[in-house]
Design an enzyme around this catalytic site. Sequence first.
Site, short mmCIF file in Angstrom:
data_model
loop_
_atom_site.label_atom_id
_atom_site.label_comp_id
_atom_site.label_asym_id
_atom_site.label_seq_id
_atom_site.Cartn_x
_atom_site.Cartn_y
_atom_site.Cartn_z
N TYR A 170 59.90 -39.57 27.32
CA TYR A 170 59.86 -39.52 28.51
C TYR A 170 58.42 -40.15 29.02
O TYR A 170 57.46 -40.19 28.66
CB TYR A 170 59.75 -38.08 29.22
N HIS A 177 54.50 -44.47 43.86
CA HIS A 177 53.94 -43.06 44.34
C HIS A 177 52.71 -42.98 45.13
O HIS A 177 52.33 -41.93 45.53
CB HIS A 177 53.82 -42.40 43.05
N ASN A 200 49.68 -38.26 36.80
CA ASN A 200 50.16 -36.87 36.66
C ASN A 200 48.91 -36.14 36.05
O ASN A 200 47.73 -36.39 35.48
CB ASN A 200 50.95 -36.72 34.97
N TYR A 257 31.25 0.02 60.14
CA TYR A 257 31.54 -0.46 58.90
C TYR A 257 31.11 -2.12 58.73
O TYR A 257 30.93 -2.34 57.68
CB TYR A 257 33.08 -0.44 59.04
N ARG A 285 27.83 -0.98 57.18
CA ARG A 285 27.81 -0.04 56.23
C ARG A 285 28.55 -0.59 55.10
O ARG A 285 28.00 -0.52 54.03
CB ARG A 285 28.31 1.32 56.61
N PHE A 334 50.77 -30.09 34.21
CA PHE A 334 50.46 -30.63 35.44
C PHE A 334 50.89 -29.74 36.63
O PHE A 334 50.34 -30.00 37.77
CB PHE A 334 51.41 -31.86 35.71
N GLU A 347 62.31 -31.19 39.75
CA GLU A 347 61.08 -30.79 40.08
C GLU A 347 61.50 -29.62 41.31
O GLU A 347 60.99 -29.80 42.22
CB GLU A 347 59.92 -31.62 40.55
#
Length: 526
Positions: free
Chosen positions: A58, A88, A200, A284, A287, A332, A417
């Site tokens: 791959y 990409h 990646n 609060y 405190r 990844f 994916e």
Amino acid sequence: MTTSKKIFFFGEDHLTAGLALGLARGTIQGQISEKARKKIRASYEVVAHIVDQGQPVYGINTGFGPLCTIKISKAETKILQTNILQSHSVGVGTPIETEIAKLMLILKVHSLAQGYSGIAETTLDRIIWHIDNDAIPIVPSQGSVGASGDLAPLSHLFLPLIGLGKVRYIRKLISTAQLHRIYGLEPLELGPKEGLALINGTQFIAAHAVMVIDKMHASLTHADIIGAMMIEGLQGSVKPFFKELHELRPFKGNSHVATRIRFLLEDSEIMQDHIDCERVQDPYSLRCIPQVHGASRNAWLHLKELLEIELNSVTDNPIIINEELTISGGNFHGQPLAMALDYACLAASELGNISDRRIYLALEGNSTGVPKLLMKDTGINSGYMILQYTTAALASENKGLCFPASADSIPTSLGQEDHVSMGSISGRKALQVLENVEKILAIELLTAAQAFEFRKPMKSGVLLDEVHKEVRKKVAFAHKDRVFSEDIEKGIDMIKDRSIILTVQKTMKRNKLKMNCPYELEFEEY
């Protein structure tokens, strides 16, 4: 006399958030040793052998994502790697800060230099050249889903390697072609798998996490110092910070904060003045400072521990173990950091939330000697009333940003994916929240300093007195209304340049003071 910089060896030394920032800011020099180079060359040769043998692996000689079944010829493997960077590069939105982009380069080199990615030495050397020469690629902030790596931002980050994209160089935005002409450089020809190895990985998420660690650490420290000053101004009780109480519920963060508040209030005339007062307990927001600030500090520690693992991991795909074993896995996937960043985002928001409550408390006029709205002549003057409107708006905006990005997943890559982390959004949101928290803390700093003033001529301990003097160098006591936005900007500058923290550190050193908390190193080093 000049001193040589500390050297960090990529792929070998243990990287932390602090070291990554040192590399980005030029106080540490990054190098690759010959030992690491041998591993890098061996991994590259394994990839070359795979291509020669023609066995399908791959991303080396197959298409990407849903195209993983399409075989790529030996002649086309290099074209494939160049194409992946171009196809990409689909990021949109405002570019990320230059320092974050530089951190991405640093983190990627450290991951690739471990020798499991099939990257060429020449490619790593070119990336280091960009780091050393501060020629930092322009990376859009939006477009990553935080799984299969931060694909879009990493693609933009490495376009300059093939002669494309833009960089910020000497504070100017120029094309990579211009940069190459200045230095006589040529675009690289990427080898098999190199493009995929570059894009990646989780470096966009991790770089944001480094900045979150740094900014949140400062915000936590500021919150403790400013909270202690507000206790002085409103004459709160020191008893909620006694170690005897926190030994019964020994969370690390709680104990650390309680110790620090006691330390800051030590030898205070103001605290001694009301030691026998009739007030039974404080609200609060005063405190419960150890419980609230402490919980946020524990979240910071959790993120720091996970980030350190990530910074020293190999997160691309496939992983080249040896000639017999390549693994197409999921290192990844950004889920480990995505969830931790969402937790840190909530923790940071809570620092702002309780800070806003202390500001509101200071305006009520219920503390003896401190007038309503922190100004004596009100009616004609509104005093500090409207500053709290701003902190309310910021605290509310932060609450809206706290929805966990990692709770969402939208399938991508035609279903290949089918679960993604959205960790890139987690990182961006956490930094947004911290920017707002810095503004809230700046306003509390001004408010606490104003309340503190009404305790004069009594003195606090040496640390808070010095902090108050530092504030007064920039912002004067307000006797009447003025354009408070100018004061707020000066307050924000003090938070961002960390002059308040530096004042405490210098005063401690000058007076030879030590806090002595068993968890101090865990919380003060990153």
